[in-house]
Design an enzyme around this catalytic site. Structure first.
Site, short mmCIF file in Angstrom:
data_model
loop_
_atom_site.label_atom_id
_atom_site.label_comp_id
_atom_site.label_asym_id
_atom_site.label_seq_id
_atom_site.Cartn_x
_atom_site.Cartn_y
_atom_site.Cartn_z
CG ASP A 1 -1.81 1.17 1.34
OD1 ASP A 1 -2.29 1.64 0.28
OD2 ASP A 1 -2.05 1.65 2.46
CG ASP B 1 -1.81 2.21 6.52
OD1 ASP B 1 -2.19 3.29 7.03
OD2 ASP B 1 -2.01 1.92 5.33
CG ASP C 1 -1.72 7.61 0.85
OD1 ASP C 1 -0.80 8.42 0.72
OD2 ASP C 1 -2.66 7.51 0.03
CB THR D 1 -2.15 3.22 -3.88
OG1 THR D 1 -2.70 4.38 -3.25
CG2 THR D 1 -1.84 3.53 -5.34
CB SER D 2 -7.48 3.75 -2.55
OG SER D 2 -7.79 2.46 -2.09
CE LYS E 1 -5.52 -1.07 -1.31
NZ LYS E 1 -4.37 -0.37 -0.70
#
Length: 211
Positions: free
Chosen positions: A9, A158, A11, A101-102, A133
């Site tokens: 991921d 995270d 962030d 990642t989003s 996600k």
């Protein structure tokens, strides 16, 4: 566990973006008469438009995503690397890895450059999948692009939504406790407090240069 590739991921894992995102979401929430604390809990690991749908279903997600992107664009310099990120990625330079990642491609590319971090050949963004996600699609896509089975991939996440997505995809998951307590990441197969700990685990698995 038998690991052939690592999926990160971004962030909270490779970029320390919590403070910048907190400022953005607080500003956005207050301008729309929403409780910033309630909205904040809905943001982790998710696309902004998906957070908007849950936090303010009366608002148009596409319009609000543009407003959020404008606020984020003002946060230049607000995305430093997480401690240990540069060392870990350098150690992985000869091994398969990807980011999942989003976020969006342009922003992540800019922030990685500013943070002095390399980008991998395989990058999966929120816009690459219909269901982001906590759906497993993004991790399944990253594994496929790497030519790996999900079961051969280790995910470092995270956020609870990201952990859920990775587990659902069939990956082994390390919950990194940079933004959430270990109890919130209980779906993860194991937890680590830092990227240095993650690096030690990968060294033991023989996935790093010099191992």
């Amino acid at each position: 566990m038998t690991i052939a590739a690592v999926l990160f991921d971004v962030d909270g894992v490779l970029l320390d973006s919590a403070a910048a995102h907190r400022r953005v979401w607080t500003s956005w929430s207050q301008a729309r008469g929403l409780d910033p604390e309630k909205v904040w809990t809905l943001t982790f690991g998710r696309r902004p438009e998906d957070t908007v749908r849950d936090a303010a279903p009366h608002l148009d997600p596409t319009t609000e995503r543009k407003a959020l992107d404008e606020l984020l664009a003002r946060e230049r310099g607000g995305f430093p690397p997480v401690d240990g990120a540069a060392d870990l990625l350098e150690a992985l330079s000869d091994s398969p890895w990807a980011i999942v990642t989003s976020g969006d491609r342009d922003s992540v590319t800019e922030r990685f450059a500013a943070a002095g971090l390399p980008l991998p050949a395989v990058q999966v963004y929120g816009s690459d999948v219909e269901h982001a996600k906590p759906a497993p699609d993004c991790f399944s896509l990253a594994a496929a692009r790497l030519g790996m089975a999900p079961a051969a991939c280790l995910v470092v996440e995270d956020a609870p939504a990201g952990v859920s997505a990775a587990v659902a995809a069939g990956c082994t998951v390390i919950g990194l406790t940079t933004t959430h307590a270990e109890a919130s990441l209980r779906q993860a197969h194991l937890c680590a407090a830092s990227l240095a700990e993650v690096q030690e685990l990968l060294l033991a698995e023989g996935l790093l240069a010099g191992s």
